[in-house]
Design an enzyme around this catalytic site. Structure first.
Site, mmCIF file in Angstrom:
data_model
loop_
_atom_site.group_PDB
_atom_site.id
_atom_site.type_symbol
_atom_site.label_atom_id
_atom_site.label_comp_id
_atom_site.label_asym_id
_atom_site.label_seq_id
_atom_site.Cartn_x
_atom_site.Cartn_y
_atom_site.Cartn_z
ATOM 1 N N HIS A 30 -14.602 0.089 -9.514
ATOM 2 C CA HIS A 30 -14.630 -1.339 -9.157
ATOM 3 C C HIS A 30 -15.677 -2.073 -9.993
ATOM 4 O O HIS A 30 -15.437 -3.169 -10.498
ATOM 5 C CB HIS A 30 -15.017 -1.535 -7.677
ATOM 6 C CG HIS A 30 -14.009 -1.065 -6.674
ATOM 7 N ND1 HIS A 30 -14.347 -0.265 -5.615
ATOM 8 C CD2 HIS A 30 -12.681 -1.315 -6.553
ATOM 9 C CE1 HIS A 30 -13.267 -0.040 -4.870
ATOM 10 N NE2 HIS A 30 -12.242 -0.652 -5.420
ATOM 11 N N LYS A 51 -7.959 -2.193 9.693
ATOM 12 C CA LYS A 51 -8.336 -0.970 8.992
ATOM 13 C C LYS A 51 -9.647 -0.459 9.547
ATOM 14 O O LYS A 51 -10.573 -1.243 9.782
ATOM 15 C CB LYS A 51 -8.527 -1.332 7.510
ATOM 16 C CG LYS A 51 -8.018 -0.307 6.545
ATOM 17 C CD LYS A 51 -8.049 -0.926 5.146
ATOM 18 C CE LYS A 51 -7.809 0.044 4.042
ATOM 19 N NZ LYS A 51 -7.888 -0.607 2.725
ATOM 20 N N ARG A 86 -5.110 1.435 -11.920
ATOM 21 C CA ARG A 86 -5.551 2.775 -12.317
ATOM 22 C C ARG A 86 -4.398 3.576 -12.906
ATOM 23 O O ARG A 86 -4.432 3.994 -14.042
ATOM 24 C CB ARG A 86 -6.125 3.523 -11.103
ATOM 25 C CG ARG A 86 -7.456 2.969 -10.645
ATOM 26 C CD ARG A 86 -7.817 3.507 -9.300
ATOM 27 N NE ARG A 86 -6.800 3.136 -8.325
ATOM 28 C CZ ARG A 86 -6.875 3.382 -7.032
ATOM 29 N NH1 ARG A 86 -7.903 4.029 -6.553
ATOM 30 N NH2 ARG A 86 -5.938 2.991 -6.206
ATOM 31 N N SER A 104 -11.994 4.512 -3.122
ATOM 32 C CA SER A 104 -12.973 4.473 -2.028
ATOM 33 C C SER A 104 -12.683 5.591 -1.023
ATOM 34 O O SER A 104 -13.605 6.225 -0.503
ATOM 35 C CB SER A 104 -12.919 3.124 -1.307
ATOM 36 O OG SER A 104 -13.188 2.079 -2.192
HETATM 37 O O1 PNS Z 1 -8.810 -3.061 -2.193
HETATM 38 P P1 PNS Z 1 -7.531 -3.342 -1.485
HETATM 39 O O2 PNS Z 1 -7.639 -2.872 -0.046
HETATM 40 O O3 PNS Z 1 -6.346 -2.779 -2.199
HETATM 41 O O4 PNS Z 1 -7.371 -4.938 -1.454
HETATM 42 C C1 PNS Z 1 -6.287 -5.530 -0.837
HETATM 43 C C2 PNS Z 1 -6.443 -7.062 -0.722
HETATM 44 C C3 PNS Z 1 -7.726 -7.415 -0.023
HETATM 45 C C4 PNS Z 1 -6.468 -7.655 -2.120
HETATM 46 C C5 PNS Z 1 -5.212 -7.574 0.050
HETATM 47 O O5 PNS Z 1 -5.047 -6.816 1.218
HETATM 48 C C6 PNS Z 1 -5.299 -9.054 0.437
HETATM 49 O O6 PNS Z 1 -5.301 -9.901 -0.420
HETATM 50 N N1 PNS Z 1 -5.383 -9.333 1.743
HETATM 51 C C7 PNS Z 1 -5.450 -10.687 2.252
HETATM 52 C C8 PNS Z 1 -4.164 -11.086 2.958
HETATM 53 C C9 PNS Z 1 -3.160 -11.680 1.993
HETATM 54 O O7 PNS Z 1 -3.425 -12.621 1.276
HETATM 55 N N2 PNS Z 1 -1.921 -11.108 1.971
HETATM 56 C C10 PNS Z 1 -0.867 -11.612 1.122
HETATM 57 C C11 PNS Z 1 -0.731 -10.825 -0.171
HETATM 58 S S1 PNS Z 1 0.018 -9.261 0.136
#
Ligand code: PNS
Length: 159
Positions: free
Chosen positions: A17, A41, A90, A128
């Site tokens: 990250h 989560k 990745r 993570s």
């Molecule tokens: O590190 P991650 O857990 O893969 O990140 C995921 C993240 C935070 C980018 C995603 O879950 C997110 O944007 N959540 C906010 C809700 C949202 O906007 N959802 C619509 C897009 S799927």
């Protein structure tokens, strides 16, 4: 000003990250790390703890700020004036999830672009969840996370 949001759960932030963040910070005027407040989560660290740990880690990055957010990512982007979302890729396995997320975000707000940066090969295995599992079984995570974060993980897991 070109502002980007680098969103994620960051539970915890890994060296992978951090590498993406540094590279994004060299491309944009300003990068805001958006730490998702994800009530569904089970996280090792609270959003506040994650923000604090990232803040301690990025002290030398002058054009980076860390905030937590709730709700839709595109709404957070609007709130902070960001026109771009940064995501690290990745391996091929990330692709499907990322395409879905890109498509949803673009449908919701086509003024916000998603910019993908490829992870360096040495971080392509790193996640993570892997870090937490390795730490849980007392494996060596010193090459995987910044020292400040390694310390906090060890403290939390040994509680
Ligand atoms: O590190 P991650 O857990 O893969 O990140 C995921 C993240 C935070 C980018 C995603 O879950 C997110 O944007 N959540 C906010 C809700 C949202 O906007 N959802 C619509 C897009 S799927």
């Amino acid at each position: 000003m070109n502002i980007a949001v680098y969103p994620g759960s960051f539970d915890p932030l890994t060296n992978g990250h951090l590498d993406i963040l540094k590279r994004a910070a060299s491309l944009f005027d300003y990068v805001i790390v958006g730490v998702l407040i994800n009530n569904n989560k089970k996280c090792l660290f609270s959003p506040e703890e994650r923000v604090d740990m990232i803040n301690e880690t990025i002290q030398d990055l002058e054009n980076v700020r860390v905030m937590h957010f709730n709700g839709l990512l595109v709404d957070f982007c609007d709130k902070v004036g960001a026109k771009a979302i940064i995501r690290g890729l990745r391996a091929v396995s990330d692709y499907e999830y990322e395409v879905q997320m890109f498509a949803a975000n673009y449908q919701l707000n086509s003024n916000v672009e998603t910019v993908f940066l490829m992870s360096q090969l040495k971080y392509s295995y790193l996640s993570s969840s892997a870090v937490k599992e390795i730490a849980f079984y007392n494996g060596n995570i010193s090459e995987m996370v910044p020292p400040i974060i390694e310390e906090q993980i060890k403290k939390r897991i040994n509680k």
